[in-house]
Structures are given as structure tokens and as C-alpha cells.
Design a protein around this motif. Structure first.
Motif, PDB file in Angstrom:
ATOM      1  N   UNK A 163      41.125  63.141  13.983  1.00  0.00           N
ATOM      2  CA  UNK A 163      40.779  63.008  15.400  1.00  0.00           C
ATOM      3  C   UNK A 163      40.305  64.338  15.953  1.00  0.00           C
ATOM      4  N   UNK A 164      39.334  64.305  16.881  1.00  0.00           N
ATOM      5  CA  UNK A 164      38.734  65.558  17.338  1.00  0.00           C
ATOM      6  C   UNK A 164      39.715  66.420  18.105  1.00  0.00           C
ATOM      7  N   UNK A 165      40.746  65.786  18.645  1.00  0.00           N
ATOM      8  CA  UNK A 165      41.707  66.535  19.447  1.00  0.00           C
ATOM      9  C   UNK A 165      43.106  66.217  18.907  1.00  0.00           C
ATOM     10  N   UNK A 166      43.741  67.167  18.222  1.00  0.00           N
ATOM     11  CA  UNK A 166      44.998  66.830  17.575  1.00  0.00           C
ATOM     12  C   UNK A 166      46.224  67.460  18.237  1.00  0.00           C
ATOM     13  N   UNK A 167      46.051  68.526  18.971  1.00  0.00           N
ATOM     14  CA  UNK A 167      47.180  69.057  19.746  1.00  0.00           C
ATOM     15  C   UNK A 167      48.297  69.634  18.898  1.00  0.00           C
ATOM     16  N   UNK A 168      49.452  69.783  19.530  1.00  0.00           N
ATOM     17  CA  UNK A 168      50.591  70.370  18.846  1.00  0.00           C
ATOM     18  C   UNK A 168      51.866  69.682  19.324  1.00  0.00           C
ATOM     19  N   UNK A 169      52.989  70.151  18.816  1.00  0.00           N
ATOM     20  CA  UNK A 169      54.237  69.466  19.118  1.00  0.00           C
ATOM     21  C   UNK A 169      54.685  69.700  20.556  1.00  0.00           C
ATOM     22  N   UNK A 170      55.111  68.643  21.222  1.00  0.00           N
ATOM     23  CA  UNK A 170      55.700  68.764  22.556  1.00  0.00           C
ATOM     24  C   UNK A 170      56.520  67.509  22.865  1.00  0.00           C
ATOM     25  N   UNK A 202      30.458  68.549  23.168  1.00  0.00           N
ATOM     26  CA  UNK A 202      31.722  68.136  22.547  1.00  0.00           C
ATOM     27  C   UNK A 202      32.774  69.197  22.824  1.00  0.00           C
ATOM     28  N   UNK A 203      34.068  68.897  22.904  1.00  0.00           N
ATOM     29  CA  UNK A 203      34.644  67.550  22.878  1.00  0.00           C
ATOM     30  C   UNK A 203      34.650  66.947  24.276  1.00  0.00           C
ATOM     31  N   UNK A 204      35.458  65.925  24.485  1.00  0.00           N
ATOM     32  CA  UNK A 204      35.550  65.308  25.796  1.00  0.00           C
ATOM     33  C   UNK A 204      35.287  63.820  25.713  1.00  0.00           C
TER      34      UNK A 204
END
Lengths: 776, 185
Positions: A342-349, B170-172
Motif C-alpha cells: 500500500x502506498x501509505x503504510x504508517x507506523x505503530x500507534x 502522488x500520494x493522496x
């Protein structure tokens, strides 16, 4: 004639009470010949009397004269009568060892596959047996049953699927009340804390009729244990922690009776859980944190004739929805499909961001019952439910002042009042009837973005159920008639319209079971059920965020009727336990969401259009389970589900059916040695095949490939003085940290399933025994 | 003891009965016209030399996604080898009075970006001419420098990039995506 009978009766009474100077009491117990488990509710008879054994399998006959006496034991339907002759006085405990045909999953879980008192499949399991139960949601916990799979949206929203049917086609009954939540969406899980339930039961067939329409796939009963009238205070504490999401939860329950007489009893329970961002094998699945809490209280009175109880429960959950699943349009969707990560994977929260859901459910119940005599009982159940659902979109408002309010994109409020009155009649030990009527009144109000319109619903029904059983046969049958009226408040070209939809139809079911020899039981069940089309199928019209599709309902939909038949066979011996069933369901007017061309042009781009259409459909399947003991300690289990769905009008495969799957388990356990301290180790291999039965180009992407998932668990149980087990279990799911996607997960388009997850669970039962109070 | 129990149970009964919510909202719902629906996209081209007439192209779908099909979807017709200043206007015409959403996009400029993609062969070069608080372009205003006569499609997208805007598309996620048939003549 009457006088003659009376004469005989008096003569017999004199014989019994006065012919011998000394009378004696005999005491005995009924146990299973193989497992040595005690058998409650077994019938034991002597020439003049028949009684049932108590919950510990004990029976007692008093005032017996000396001499030879013939005892006959009839444990349950499903076992041969067994005779025993003894001489009175008899000072030892009489032990009946009987063949019960109780088909157990294994020795720890006697109730797991109780041979049904009904003729159709009825399956139940105890949620307090954490050596068997997996997961924290109702959907996950039911998977052990043959024919039950699950439908997920991400990792935290899991719904049960029975023989390919879910949502509007299943009824969930929470402590005797039909759960009325926002069940129509695939991303709406049942709003129930399974920890409260002592038992989870799945029923299909006649006894499901008493819960109303919509029970097309079956009924899931979530039932707490009975209040502890005349018993000591007892309860349990459950704690668990999991590595994936760094989550943890606790749950506790305490129940007991108040007064010396034990006629008043109570139960209180509470659960809390928190989970952080979860992880697929290769990345964090952004915004998958969740938290939930639930509590309940019950108070009951049980006198000789009159019984009553009140119950209240609240369930609340906050769910983060994977950010990558809320996509703008078809182009974004295609980009999401092709991305391996996925283009946006983030981190733990532990923090939840938008998009998210807040779901709350309140349920109150008042139950009154009156025993007119030993044979007739009337009960009244009133239920009130309020369901609140708030969904927050990824996109906040453009206007800062509106955005600052952080309002949900839409909110749904559903109020339900229900009333049921039923009378149970025991015509004899073999024949029982239930007559009942029920009514339901429901209102729905929304605010925010249009999703489904406001409505008011009224439903009435009446039913009859009968059961007949003897040593060889068990027959059950039932009929029901329902009327449903739906008034909708919807704007048509800025003018408020109030169309009314009315539906009515009978339902019926009949089943028969036959015992063959000592080891076989064959059962056949046939019936018809129906449901009125649901509000979303009739009136949804617009963009479904998170699904990137425009869904269009059809206000002209008719009722959906199913004709089902099921044939099952059970075998149990020392060599193996086998349970096999085949079913065939024919639907008249099956409502299905189907793609419709061309795509619709909007300011956000083009969207595929899906319409609710009706068709005639058949769903057939095979559910099987085999368990083979290997020596004293090891057992091997094989479970398989096959499912075939066809749209008969288009002669094409039915969309959204679970693919075929096989589960194999190898379990080492010391439970059969009968010691108090036991341990077990279990390895499970789940093979899910690729769904090949789909219509090409009907879905955005082809179904994901099949996968083999390995998991294992091990634990220790110690039997406490009160008979309950202290349990400690360490489990690991997705042991190999496999990256995979499941066809029944709506997020299969966007993200992999969860990676490896270690779980530790502890269950501590407790009981408080009051010190003996001396009254002298 | 018994009396307390009785009182308790009656209390809980009363609680159950009192929990009724206001239901007048059920039979009389508000008309679901969304506050922030974008129903209308308008782009106005002005000749930098002030010689050529203004060009306007619109997309109008007053009931939003779903329901009725869009009522207006214009073709962009521009004069070859000219240079235009383009300005975008976003409206919500489903409410009275009409809301102007452009201003709100401008205020949240740090989270938004208009992207212009042309099919190959369409002779135009587009440059965004406005800047957000972080000195990154937004694209509400832009300059279109045209070449020789050609035909194709201009895809105009509004990208929502909260916290991730770098000036790239990108992104968004996509708030607007329109494929305007474009004729340079």
C-alpha cells in the motif's frame, strides 16, 4: 371404569407404602461407557416411576420395598435403552454405563458437538474453553463449526458465514432477544461481546423458526449460562495479550444468588480490549487500531411457579479502517490493486485516525415466565435495543469550521422494541409443543451523507413448533407466518415521499432423525424460510465510500424465499467420529448486488455501478468432519467445506461465495488420562483454495490465489475444586508469517492479511463458598 | 432483602422504559443535500494579451454522484498558439444559496493540489501560477501555453494530500477527476 382405575391406584399405593415395614432408597449415576462423563437429564425408570438425572448424572428412588427391581435407563434420544436388575436394599452407588452417541470433538469439549436433541444440525460450543476457542470476535469463534466460515473487512470486522450466507440471511439471538443492528453491510459485524456468552450455538431447521424471518442460513444463539439460583457465587477472569497490534484485553464475570432461599440471582460482566496498528508480514496496515468495551448486568427471580429476569448490556467499539481502503475513484482503485505494498503504510500507534467507525449497541430485556403446572409454561419477553453507528470519512470537510466539529460523515440510529409471548406444553415425555406470537417495531434515523433512508418497520408473526422423540426416532416440525410493513421516508426530487412496502409469507420446517445400531445416526431436514428485502437493497443510491462503487437499490424488489434440504450422517465409535452433511438450497428471488454497465460519470471520475437484482439461485454444499484417535494421547481431525452457488437465470456462478477449504488438526492431549492437571499441543493447517467459481470481469480483480496457513497452540489446564478449569494457553497464528489475501476479505484489494501473531490467554475461574452458617 | 430486590427490578424496568429516544427525526428527515458536495466545476480561460474572447468549460452534476447523470460536460475549445490564464471555480449548487468551495480549497491549499495531464499530441504546456503557505503550487490558477492545432483529453484532478503534499500528484486521494475533451484550433 373410573372407579375401577381409582381402585387399582389405591391398591397400588397401599402396596407401595404399606406392604413392607422398611423402605429403602437407591442412588445411582449415569455415565458414558467410553468417556466416563456423567450424563444429565437421562431418564431412569422403575416399574412405577420415571425420573431424570440431575446435572451431575445422579438419580435417586425412595420408598422402595426389598426385593428384585428392574431399572431401565434411557439417556437421550440416540441411545438404546439399557436394563439393570438389582436387589433392594442396594447400598452401593448404581452405575449405568451407557452408549450415548454424544459425538464429542474431543474429551475436553463434551458439548462441542452434542448430538442434537433437534433433528437438524445444532452445534454449540463453550466460550470459556479457551483451549478450543480462537479470536476475540463472534465471527472468528464460530469457525470451528462445520459449514461456518467468515467474511472480513480488514482484520477487526469479522462476520460469520453459514453455508455461504451472511448478513441479512442470518439471525443472531443475544440472550433470547433477536439482535437488531445494522446488519446489512458487509463491514458491519455483530455488535456482541462473545465473552458474555457461556454458549454459542448454531441452529438450522425447525427450532430456528421461533426467531422470525431472515433465518435463511441459520440462527446463531449467543446465550449466557443460566443465573446461579440456589448456588454459590462464582465467576471467572480472562486475560489475553497479542503480539500483532500489541493488544490486550480483560474480561470478568461474577454471578451468584442473594438470599438464603436462593430465589434471587444476579450476574455482572465486563470486557475491555485495546489493540494498536496491526502488521502484515511486510508492512504496517495503517490505521487498524481498535478498542472496545462491553458490560452487562442481569437480575433474576425464580420461584416455584413464577420466574422473571431483567438484563441490560452495552457494547461499544471504535474501529480504525485501513486508510488505503478509502480511495477516491476508479483510477485510485486500479493504482491500489497494482501496488504490491500500500502506498501509505504508517507506523505503530494506538490512536485512531479517519476513516473510522464508532458502533454502540444497547440491549435491555425483561423476561417473565409462569409455570401453570409441570406441563405448561408461558413466557413473555420484551426487548428494547438502540443501535448507533457513526462512520467517519477519510476526507474532512473543506470548510474549517465544519472540519473542526469532526462530525461523522453519517450517523445511523436504530431503535427496536420487540415482544414475544410463547407457551410450551409437555404433552408427554415424548411429545412437546410450543405456540408463540411475536411483534417488532423499529425506527431508523440518519444524519449526514445519505446512505439509507429513514424508515419505520412493523412486523408480526405467529408460530407452532412440535417435537416428538422415542428411543429410535426424533421428529421435529414447525410452521410460522409473518407479516412485515416498512414505511420509508425518502426525498424524491426534493419532495418528501413516504412509500409503504408490505410483505408476508409462511415458513415451515420438518426434520427427522433415526438411530441405526449403536454407532450411526441419519437425519434429514427440509424447510422453507423467507425474508423481506432489506432497506439497503430497496433504497440505497449513491457512492459507497471505501468500496469505490455506486450502489443502486431497487424499490420494486420482492421477498426472497428459500427452500432448503439437508441430509446428514453421524458415526461414532472408538475408531473414528464422523459427521457428514450435504445440503441443497433453492432460492426464489435471491437478492444480489451485481455489476451493471456502463460506469457512471461523476465529478470524482468514473465509478462502476452495482445494482441489487433478484434471481433464482441454487447453493449446494458438503460439510464434513472426521476425527481419528491415534492411541491414548493423539487425535487427528479433518474438516472440509465445499460450496457451489449458481445463478439459475444467467447460468453463471454466484458472486461472493467462500472458496473450498480444508482444515487439519493434530492434537496431543493428556485429557483422557483423567488427571487434574493436563496439557495439550495442537497444530493446525488450513488450506484455502482459490475461488475458481466466479464470473470473469465481474470483480475489480480476480480472486486471490489459495493459501496454506499454519498455526499452533499449547496450553495447560488444571481442574479446580469447583470443577472448572484454570487454563493457560499460548497460541501462534500464521506461524510462517505468510503474505496472503483471502477472497472473503473486502480489503483483499488493498492489503495482505495479518502476519504472525502470538497470543497468550489465561482463564481463572473462581468460586466463593460461604462458611456454613449454623442454625440450631 | 426481598423488598430491595423488588425495588431494584422495578427500577431497572423503569430505566428500560425511559430510554426511548426522540423519534420525530424519523418521519421528517432533512433533505440530504450535502453541505460540501461539489456539484459544479468551472474553468475560465482568459487571453494573457486580452485580445481573444474568454473561454469557459463546465461540468455540472447537481445531485452529486449517483442519481441523475451530469447535465453539462463541456469541451474545452482554445485558440492555437495562444497563451491563457486559467482559473478554476468549484461550486455546490445543490444548496440555496450556492456555496463556493474554491475558497475553502484555497484556505486548505497546503493539503490540495490540482493536477493537469494531457494526452500525448495535445500541444499545450500548463504551469500552476499560485502558491500555498509552504510555497508549493495549488493550481487554482494556471497558465496554458498552446502550440499548434491538436485534439485530445485534458485530465484535471484535485488531489487531497493532507500532511503529505510535496508538489507531486502522488500520494493522496482524488476529490475531483474530470476528463475534458479538448480541441486546440
Amino acid at each position: 371404569m373410573k372407579f375401577y382405575l381409582l381402585g387399582v391406584f389405591i391398591y397400588c399405593s397401599i402396596l407401595a407404602y404399606s406392604q413392607c415395614p422398611n423402605t429403602y432408597t437407591i442412588v445411582g449415576q449415569v455415565r458414558d461407557i467410553h468417556t466416563d462423563q456423567v450424563i444429565p437429564n437421562a431418564r431412569v425408570s422403575i416399574q412405577t416411576k420415571t425420573i431424570e438425572t440431575d446435572s451431575n448424572g445422579f438419580f435417586r428412588f425412595e420408598d422402595l420395598c426389598p426385593g428384585r427391581i428392574k431399572l431401565r435407563c434411557v439417556p437421550h434420544f440416540g441411545c438404546e435403552p439399557m436394563d439393570l436388575e438389582i436387589g433392594v436394599p442396594y447400598n452401593d452407588l448404581i452405575i449405568f454405563k451407557v452408549e450415548t452417541h454424544q459425538v464429542e470433538l474431543d474429551e475436553l469439549l463434551i458439548e462441542a458437538y452434542r448430538f442434537p436433541r433437534e433433528s437438524q444440525e445444532s452445534m454449540s460450543l463453550k466460550t470459556n474453553d479457551i483451549t478450543q476457542i480462537k479470536g476475540n470476535t463472534l465471527g472468528e469463534q464460530l469457525i470451528r463449526f462445520p459449514g461456518v466460515t467468515s467474511l472480513s473487512t480488514g482484520s477487526s470486522i469479522v462476520k460469520p458465514v453459514i453455508n455461504g450466507m451472511h448478513s441479512n440471511r442470518l439471525v443472531v439471538v443475544n440472550n433470547g432477544i433477536r439482535q437488531e443492528g445494522q446488519q446489512w453491510g458487509s463491514e458491519h459485524a455483530p455488535e456482541i461481546d462473545p465473552n458474555l456468552a457461556g454458549n454459542l450455538t448454531v441452529i438450522q431447521g425447525a427450532s430456528g423458526l421461533q426467531y422470525g424471518t431472515d433465518a435463511i442460513g441459520g440462527v446463531i444463539l449467543v446465550s449466557p449460562d443460566e443465573l446461579r439460583y440456589q448456588k454459590n457465587t462464582a465467576g471467572w477472569v480472562k486475560l489475553n495479550g497479542n503480539s500483532n497490534g500489541r493488544g490486550g484485553g480483560g474480561s470478568g464475570l461474577i454471578a451468584g444468588s442473594f438470599t438464603k432461599s436462593g430465589k434471587w440471582a444476579y450476574r455482572v460482566h465486563g470486557t475491555g480490549r485495546i489493540n494498536g496498528t496491526q502488521k502484515a508480514p511486510n508492512y504496517w496496515i495503517k490505521n487498524t487500531a481498535s478498542n472496545e468495551y462491553s458490560y452487562s448486568a442481569a437480575l433474576g427471580y425464580k420461584g416455584e411457579k413464577f420466574e422473571m429476569d431483567v438484563f441490560y448490556t452495552k457494547y461499544s467499539t471504535n474501529l480504525g479502517i485501513f486508510t488505503g481502503s478509502h480511495i477516491g475513484n476508479l483510477s485510485d482503485l486500479n493504482a491500489a490493486f497494482t501496488a504490491s505494498t500500500p502506498k501509505d503504510t504508517g507506523s505503530f500507534t494506538y490512536k485512531l485516525e479517519n476513516p473510522k467507525q464508532l458502533v454502540q449497541h444497547d440491549l435491555s430485556k425483561v423476561h417473565l415466565a409462569y409455570n401453570w403446572n409441570k406441563k405448561i409454561k408461558t413466557s413473555v419477553v420484551y426487548g428494547y435495543q438502540f443501535n448507533l453507528r457513526q462512520e467517519y470519512d477519510l476526507h474532512k470537510a473543506y470548510n474549517d469550521s465544519i472540519a473542526a466539529l469532526n462530525l461523522p460523515a453519517f450517523e445511523l440510529n436504530l431503535w427496536t422494541n420487540s415482544l414475544e409471548v410463547k407457551t410450551e406444553i409437555k404433552h408427554s415425555n415424548r411429545f412437546k409443543s410450543v405456540f408463540g406470537v411475536s411483534g417488532l417495531e423499529q425506527s431508523n434515523a440518519y444524519s449526514g451523507r445519505f446512505f439509507i433512508p429513514n424508515f419505520k418497520k412493523l412486523q408480526f408473526g405467529g408460530y407452532y413448533l412440535g417435537t416428538y422423540e422415542n428411543e429410535k426416532w426424533l421428529v421435529d416440525f414447525g410452521v410460522r407466518y409473518d407479516y412485515s410493513k416498512l414505511q420509508v421516508f425518502v426525498y424524491d426530487d426534493n419532495i418528501l415521499t413516504k412509500p409503504i412496502k408490505q410483505f408476508q409469507n409462511p415458513s415451515a420446517s420438518a426434520g427427522v432423525s433415526r438411530l441405526l445400531g449403536h454407532h450411526w445416526i441419519v437425519r434429514l431436514n427440509m424447510g422453507t424460510a423467507w425474508r423481506p428485502p432489506s432497506i439497503n437493497e430497496l433504497y440505497s443510491n449513491g457512492l459507497h465510500h471505501g468500496a469505490a462503487s455506486i450502489e443502486i437499490g431497487d424499490a420494486q424488489l420482492k421477498k426472497e424465499i428459500v427452500y432448503n434440504s439437508q441430509l446428514g450422517v453421524q458415526y461414532k465409535s472408538h475408531v473414528a467420529k464422523v459427521d457428514l452433511s450435504v445440503f441443497y438450497n433453492y432460492f426464489d428471488g435471491y437478492v444480489n448486488l451485481q455489476p451493471s454497465l456502463p460506469p457512471m460519470l461523476t465529478i470524482i471520475g468514473a465509478f462502476p455501478v452495482f445494482r441489487y437484482v433478484q434471481s433464482n439461485v441454487q447453493i449446494a454444499g458438503l460439510n464434513g468432519r472426521v476425527e481419528i484417535p491415534i492411541g491414548k494421547y493423539v487425535s487427528y481431525q479433518f474438516q472440509g467445506n465445499l460450496l457451489f452457488g449458481t445463478d439459475l437465470r444467467t447460468s453463471q456462478y454466484l458472486y461472493g461465495m467462500p472458496s473450498n477449504r480444508i482444515t487439519q488438526r493434530l492434537r496431543f492431549s493428556t485429557a483422557r488420562t483423567g488427571t487434574k492437571l493436563n496439557c495439550f499441543v495442537e497444530v493446525e493447517l488450513l488450506d484455502v483454495f482459490k475461488q475458481k467459481r466466479y464470473v470473469a470481469n465481474s470483480d475489480y480483480v480476480a480472486p486471490p490465489k489459495g493459501y496454506d496457513l499454519l498455526s499452533a497452540q499449547a496450553g495447560i489446564t488444571k481442574k479446580m475444586n469447583n470443577g472448572e478449569n484454570l487454563q493457560v494457553v499460548l497460541a501462534c497464528s500464521n506461524l510462517t508469517n505468510l503474505s496472503y489475501r483471502d477472497y472473503m476479505n473486502r480489503f483483499r484489494y488493498f492489503t495482505d492479511e495479518l502476519g504472525r501473531n502470538w497470543t497468550i490467554k489465561v482463564l481463572i475461574p473462581f468460586s466463593i463458598t460461604k462458611k456454613e452458617q449454623k442454625h440450631s | 432483602m426481598k423488598k430491595t430486590m423488588m425495588i431494584l427490578s422495578i427500577l431497572s424496568l423503569a430505566l428500560v422504559a425511559c430510554k426511548k429516544e426522540k423519534k420525530n427525526t424519523v418521519t421528517n428527515p432533512t433533505n440530504p443535500n450535502e453541505e460540501e458536495l461539489i456539484t459544479t466545476f468551472k474553468i475560465i480561460f482568459t487571453d494573457v494579451n486580452g485580445v481573444l474572447p474568454n473561454v469557459e468549460a463546465q461540468f455540472v452534476d447537481t445531485d452529486g454522484p449517483g442519481g441523475n447523470n451530469p447535465s453539462v460536460f463541456d469541451t474545452i475549445r482554445l485558440v492555437a498558439n495562444a497563451t491563457y490564464n486559467a482559473s478554476i471555480t468549484l461550486l455546490n449548487e445543490s444548496t440555496i444559496p450556492t456555496q463556493n468551495i474554491t475558497e475553502e480549497v484555497e484556505e486548505e491549499g497546503v493539503d490540495h493540489l490540482f493536477c493537469f495531464d494531457l494526452t500525448s499530441g495535445l500541444n499545450a504546456v500548463i504551469t500552476r501560477t499560485d502558491l500555498d503557505a509552504n510555497n508549493l503550487p495549488i493550481g487554482i490558477t494556471s497558465q496554458w501555453v498552446l502550440g499548434n492545432a491538436s485534439t485530445g483529453t485534458s485530465t484535471i484532478r484535485l488531489r487531497h494530500q493532507p500532511g503529505v503534499k510535496t508538489g507531486q500528484c502522488e500520494p493522496g486521494e482524488t476529490d475531483i477527476e474530470l476528463n475534458f475533451h479538448t480541441v486546440i484550433q
